[in-house]
Write a protein that holds these residues in place. Structure first.
Motif, PDB file in Angstrom:
ATOM      1  N   PHE A 192     -49.249 -11.148 -29.248  1.00 41.50           N
ATOM      2  CA  PHE A 192     -48.727 -10.146 -28.320  1.00 41.50           C
ATOM      3  C   PHE A 192     -47.205 -10.059 -28.375  1.00 41.50           C
ATOM      4  O   PHE A 192     -46.611  -9.262 -27.638  1.00 41.50           O
ATOM      5  CB  PHE A 192     -49.171 -10.480 -26.884  1.00 41.50           C
ATOM      6  N   GLU A 193     -46.588 -10.914 -29.214  1.00 44.21           N
ATOM      7  CA  GLU A 193     -45.130 -11.008 -29.283  1.00 44.21           C
ATOM      8  C   GLU A 193     -44.573 -11.157 -27.855  1.00 44.21           C
ATOM      9  O   GLU A 193     -45.041 -12.024 -27.111  1.00 44.21           O
ATOM     10  CB  GLU A 193     -44.561  -9.815 -30.050  1.00 44.21           C
ATOM     11  N   THR A 194     -43.602 -10.330 -27.437  1.00 44.88           N
ATOM     12  CA  THR A 194     -42.994 -10.518 -26.108  1.00 44.88           C
ATOM     13  C   THR A 194     -43.639  -9.648 -25.028  1.00 44.88           C
ATOM     14  O   THR A 194     -43.196  -9.658 -23.885  1.00 44.88           O
ATOM     15  CB  THR A 194     -41.487 -10.183 -26.146  1.00 44.88           C
ATOM     16  N   PHE A 195     -44.694  -8.902 -25.387  1.00 43.53           N
ATOM     17  CA  PHE A 195     -45.257  -7.903 -24.469  1.00 43.53           C
ATOM     18  C   PHE A 195     -45.782  -8.534 -23.185  1.00 43.53           C
ATOM     19  O   PHE A 195     -45.439  -8.101 -22.080  1.00 43.53           O
ATOM     20  CB  PHE A 195     -46.370  -7.132 -25.181  1.00 43.53           C
ATOM     21  N   GLN A 196     -46.615  -9.569 -23.319  1.00 45.76           N
ATOM     22  CA  GLN A 196     -47.107 -10.256 -22.127  1.00 45.76           C
ATOM     23  C   GLN A 196     -45.998 -11.066 -21.469  1.00 45.76           C
ATOM     24  O   GLN A 196     -45.890 -11.095 -20.231  1.00 45.76           O
ATOM     25  CB  GLN A 196     -48.272 -11.178 -22.493  1.00 45.76           C
ATOM     26  N   ALA A 197     -45.184 -11.723 -22.263  1.00 45.15           N
ATOM     27  CA  ALA A 197     -44.129 -12.582 -21.719  1.00 45.15           C
ATOM     28  C   ALA A 197     -43.159 -11.802 -20.834  1.00 45.15           C
ATOM     29  O   ALA A 197     -42.667 -12.317 -19.821  1.00 45.15           O
ATOM     30  CB  ALA A 197     -43.367 -13.273 -22.851  1.00 45.15           C
ATOM     31  N   ASN A 198     -42.875 -10.544 -21.186  1.00 43.65           N
ATOM     32  CA  ASN A 198     -41.992  -9.715 -20.380  1.00 43.65           C
ATOM     33  C   ASN A 198     -42.627  -9.418 -19.025  1.00 43.65           C
ATOM     34  O   ASN A 198     -41.959  -9.436 -17.997  1.00 43.65           O
ATOM     35  CB  ASN A 198     -41.652  -8.420 -21.111  1.00 43.65           C
ATOM     36  N   ARG A 199     -43.931  -9.141 -19.018  1.00 45.27           N
ATOM     37  CA  ARG A 199     -44.639  -8.925 -17.754  1.00 45.27           C
ATOM     38  C   ARG A 199     -44.681 -10.221 -16.931  1.00 45.27           C
ATOM     39  O   ARG A 199     -44.588 -10.193 -15.708  1.00 45.27           O
ATOM     40  CB  ARG A 199     -46.077  -8.476 -18.037  1.00 45.27           C
ATOM     41  N   LEU A 200     -44.874 -11.333 -17.633  1.00 41.33           N
ATOM     42  CA  LEU A 200     -45.021 -12.628 -16.969  1.00 41.33           C
ATOM     43  C   LEU A 200     -43.690 -13.273 -16.599  1.00 41.33           C
ATOM     44  O   LEU A 200     -43.672 -14.263 -15.863  1.00 41.33           O
ATOM     45  CB  LEU A 200     -45.775 -13.590 -17.897  1.00 41.33           C
ATOM     46  N   LYS A 201     -42.592 -12.728 -17.125  1.00 40.47           N
ATOM     47  CA  LYS A 201     -41.281 -13.366 -16.988  1.00 40.47           C
ATOM     48  C   LYS A 201     -41.346 -14.814 -17.503  1.00 40.47           C
ATOM     49  O   LYS A 201     -40.871 -15.757 -16.871  1.00 40.47           O
ATOM     50  CB  LYS A 201     -40.788 -13.331 -15.534  1.00 40.47           C
ATOM     51  N   LEU A 202     -41.945 -14.947 -18.679  1.00 39.46           N
ATOM     52  CA  LEU A 202     -42.109 -16.235 -19.344  1.00 39.46           C
ATOM     53  C   LEU A 202     -41.030 -16.365 -20.409  1.00 39.46           C
ATOM     54  O   LEU A 202     -41.057 -15.681 -21.429  1.00 39.46           O
ATOM     55  CB  LEU A 202     -43.511 -16.308 -19.966  1.00 39.46           C
ATOM     56  N   ARG A 203     -40.080 -17.272 -20.136  1.00 37.66           N
ATOM     57  CA  ARG A 203     -38.879 -17.340 -20.975  1.00 37.66           C
ATOM     58  C   ARG A 203     -38.593 -18.783 -21.387  1.00 37.66           C
ATOM     59  O   ARG A 203     -39.177 -19.722 -20.853  1.00 37.66           O
ATOM     60  CB  ARG A 203     -37.686 -16.789 -20.201  1.00 37.66           C
ATOM     61  N   PHE A 204     -37.655 -18.925 -22.316  1.00 39.07           N
ATOM     62  CA  PHE A 204     -37.161 -20.255 -22.677  1.00 39.07           C
ATOM     63  C   PHE A 204     -35.669 -20.172 -22.932  1.00 39.07           C
ATOM     64  O   PHE A 204     -35.125 -19.091 -23.215  1.00 39.07           O
ATOM     65  CB  PHE A 204     -37.888 -20.796 -23.915  1.00 39.07           C
ATOM     66  N   LYS A 205     -34.994 -21.311 -22.797  1.00 42.66           N
ATOM     67  CA  LYS A 205     -33.567 -21.394 -23.116  1.00 42.66           C
ATOM     68  C   LYS A 205     -33.412 -21.994 -24.494  1.00 42.66           C
ATOM     69  O   LYS A 205     -33.921 -23.081 -24.775  1.00 42.66           O
ATOM     70  CB  LYS A 205     -32.838 -22.263 -22.083  1.00 42.66           C
ATOM     71  N   ASN A 206     -32.699 -21.253 -25.364  1.00 48.38           N
ATOM     72  CA  ASN A 206     -32.506 -21.775 -26.716  1.00 48.38           C
ATOM     73  C   ASN A 206     -31.373 -22.802 -26.721  1.00 48.38           C
ATOM     74  O   ASN A 206     -30.779 -23.112 -25.675  1.00 48.38           O
ATOM     75  CB  ASN A 206     -32.252 -20.644 -27.712  1.00 48.38           C
ATOM     76  N   GLN A 207     -31.091 -23.333 -27.889  1.00 51.51           N
ATOM     77  CA  GLN A 207     -30.091 -24.409 -27.992  1.00 51.51           C
ATOM     78  C   GLN A 207     -28.701 -23.956 -27.593  1.00 51.51           C
ATOM     79  O   GLN A 207     -27.847 -24.777 -27.233  1.00 51.51           O
ATOM     80  CB  GLN A 207     -30.091 -24.969 -29.415  1.00 51.51           C
ATOM     81  N   ASP A 208     -28.451 -22.641 -27.647  1.00 52.07           N
ATOM     82  CA  ASP A 208     -27.148 -22.102 -27.237  1.00 52.07           C
ATOM     83  C   ASP A 208     -27.085 -21.814 -25.745  1.00 52.07           C
ATOM     84  O   ASP A 208     -26.066 -21.308 -25.254  1.00 52.07           O
ATOM     85  CB  ASP A 208     -26.846 -20.817 -28.017  1.00 52.07           C
ATOM     86  N   GLY A 209     -28.184 -22.095 -25.040  1.00 53.84           N
ATOM     87  CA  GLY A 209     -28.216 -21.851 -23.604  1.00 53.84           C
ATOM     88  C   GLY A 209     -28.580 -20.428 -23.227  1.00 53.84           C
ATOM     89  O   GLY A 209     -28.560 -20.072 -22.043  1.00 53.84           O
ATOM     90  N   LYS A 210     -28.900 -19.607 -24.215  1.00 53.65           N
ATOM     91  CA  LYS A 210     -29.291 -18.225 -23.938  1.00 53.65           C
ATOM     92  C   LYS A 210     -30.789 -18.155 -23.620  1.00 53.65           C
ATOM     93  O   LYS A 210     -31.589 -18.890 -24.179  1.00 53.65           O
ATOM     94  CB  LYS A 210     -28.971 -17.327 -25.138  1.00 53.65           C
ATOM     95  N   THR A 211     -31.142 -17.227 -22.720  1.00 52.00           N
ATOM     96  CA  THR A 211     -32.533 -17.067 -22.306  1.00 52.00           C
ATOM     97  C   THR A 211     -33.221 -16.022 -23.171  1.00 52.00           C
ATOM     98  O   THR A 211     -32.697 -14.932 -23.380  1.00 52.00           O
ATOM     99  CB  THR A 211     -32.611 -16.649 -20.824  1.00 52.00           C
ATOM    100  N   GLN A 212     -34.399 -16.359 -23.695  1.00 53.24           N
ATOM    101  CA  GLN A 212     -35.195 -15.445 -24.510  1.00 53.24           C
ATOM    102  C   GLN A 212     -36.624 -15.397 -23.992  1.00 53.24           C
ATOM    103  O   GLN A 212     -37.097 -16.356 -23.363  1.00 53.24           O
ATOM    104  CB  GLN A 212     -35.240 -15.922 -25.969  1.00 53.24           C
ATOM    105  N   LEU A 213     -37.307 -14.297 -24.272  1.00 54.90           N
ATOM    106  CA  LEU A 213     -38.734 -14.208 -23.970  1.00 54.90           C
ATOM    107  C   LEU A 213     -39.534 -14.969 -25.017  1.00 54.90           C
ATOM    108  O   LEU A 213     -39.206 -14.943 -26.208  1.00 54.90           O
ATOM    109  CB  LEU A 213     -39.196 -12.750 -23.944  1.00 54.90           C
ATOM    110  N   CYS A 214     -40.586 -15.652 -24.573  1.00 59.71           N
ATOM    111  CA  CYS A 214     -41.492 -16.328 -25.494  1.00 59.71           C
ATOM    112  C   CYS A 214     -42.415 -15.307 -26.158  1.00 59.71           C
ATOM    113  O   CYS A 214     -42.464 -14.139 -25.762  1.00 59.71           O
ATOM    114  CB  CYS A 214     -42.354 -17.341 -24.730  1.00 59.71           C
TER     115      CYS A 214
END
Length: 422
Positions: free
Chosen positions: A358-380
């Motif tokens: 589903f790539e980021t489609f569900q994650a955007n609805r779910l607000k399911l994110r992670f912080k990468n090594q640079d401290g930036k927030t991305q969708l799973c």
């Protein structure tokens, strides 16, 4: 749900890829951009109005302290107007934001670039097949007749208790069903998936999170008194475990498995092709779910495909894999592969698994994110697959393993069933 920023930055590509679903998405995409622009302008106006109001409030306080009450009262009239403006702007902003979200909920995921064009399931592409189709004896029967002959599944009793599509498994049929569930779970946990026992009812937020709601096709059973939904797949409660989570990059990937009954209305499904176990309102399924780093999700997808292939090899069932075309890929999926087992007695292929990214489609609805090594927030990225859906696997076993004097049990299942033949 597609991200607005992604739509704005890739408008033409989004429209082009959605055309693979045979929809003209241009009007919706244009409306998204118009609504988002209006929302941005209202937000700017509201921010400026609130800032001006705060500045005047401080100035009024200073004037009162300086004994300049008349000047302070004059400014108070202006702050009253600013408060009214703020409320109006806030209401307008909420209206635009809600309209934007409602529209985004209606737009399906953009298909992966590798998804083939097509207008129906007939345009799905076979990409792999394995296993020899057995040659059955002349008196071979379809599974619904085998079930009656050996008294292992009672469709009429299920119809009496509930209605069509709710079979009752009996004796060795129930034992075989339980054996398949245990075998699938053991295979999944051995591959690193953590087993969960999940709720069979979910709330509305969970349904929206994975894309089952809004339910355009009316396939979900709704418990109106409590506004809950019977799950159509363990994907819904399983993926919603992580709703709202902000993970660290080191926590990825997350992989879970679970067995649940599943419930689907299957409205409009009639005819010989839905006989017996071919299409049910209640059925058992073991699911695998993954939450992945975007850079690794397609490698994980291929791993899930290999995992399901391994199960079918052990069951020694002839199967094929289809890459779904744009017309057949599900609403939330970017890419889906279907597994089908060959039913020798019915002389047709039966779908037994879908594996989707589903790539980021569900994650955007779910607000399911992670912080990468640079401290930036991305969708799973989220993925799921049937591993496996039981009814048609069971149908394939009954039909393909039948002999003149009974039904043999796949060797890998005998330790679970405790018997080698029905």
């Amino acid at each position: 749900m597609l991200q607005v920023a992604f739509i704005r930055e890739n408008k033409e590509d989004v429209i082009k890829r959605l055309a693979k679903r045979n929809i003209d998405a241009a009007p919706m995409i244009e409306e998204v951009i118009v609504l988002d622009e209006a929302r941005r302008q209202l937000q700017t106006q509201l921010d400026n109005t609130l800032a001006e109001s705060n500045t005047l409030s401080k100035e009024i306080g200073n004037l009162f302290k300086s004994g300049k009450a008349a000047e302070a009262n004059d400014l108070k009239e202006k702050t009253t107007q600013l408060k009214e403006d703020s409320k109006r702007l806030g209401d307008d902003l909420n209206t635009k934001a809600e309209a934007l979200i409602d529209l985004l909920y209606k737009i399906p995921n953009v298909p992966h670039e590798s998804v083939p064009n097509g207008t129906s399931e007939a345009d799905n592409k076979e990409i792999y097949s394995e296993g020899d189709i057995p040659k059955l004896h002349e008196a071979a029967l379809p599974h619904w007749e085998l079930a009656k002959k050996y008294d292992i599944i009672d469709f009429e009793l299920g119809n009496k208790i509930t209605g069509a599509g709710f079979p009752v498994y009996k004796g060795k049929g129930a034992r075989l069903q339980r054996a398949l569930i245990a075998y699938f779970l053991d295979k999944n946990t051995a591959a690193g998936y953590t087993e969960y026992q999940l709720p069979l009812l979910v709330n509305e937020t969970s349904g929206f999170g994975t894309g089952q709601l809004p339910d355009k096709e009316g396939q979900m059973y709704h418990v109106g008194a409590d506004n809950l939904y019977l799950i159509p797949t363990a994907e819904v409660p399983g993926t919603n475990i992580f709703r709202g989570d902000l993970l660290s990059e080191s926590e990825l990937p997350l992989s879970i498995t679970g067995y649940t009954p599943c419930f689907r209305r299957e409205a409009g499904s009639y005819g010989a092709h839905v006989r017996g176990l071919n299409r049910l309102h209640q059925f058992d399924k073991v699911e695998i779910i993954r939450v992945e780093h975007p850079e690794n999700s397609y490698k994980a997808f291929e791993g899930m495909i290999e995992h399901v292939k391994d199960i079918l090899k052990e069951l020694k069932l002839p199967y094929r894999i289809l890459k779904l075309c744009g017309a057949d890929v599900t609403f939330a999926s970017a890419l889906t592969y279907d597994f089908e087992v060959f039913s020798t007695a019915q002389d047709r292929w039966l779908e037994i698994s879908s594996v989707s990214n589903f790539e980021t489609f569900q994650a955007n609805r779910l607000k399911l994110r992670f912080k990468n090594q640079d401290g930036k927030t991305q969708l799973c990225h989220t993925l799921n697959g049937s591993s496996l859906a039981l009814p048609r696997v069971l149908a394939g076993i009954l039909e393909n393993y039948q002999t003149e004097d009974g039904i043999e049990i796949p060797e890998v299942l005998i330790p679970y069933t405790g018997f080698a033949k029905i």
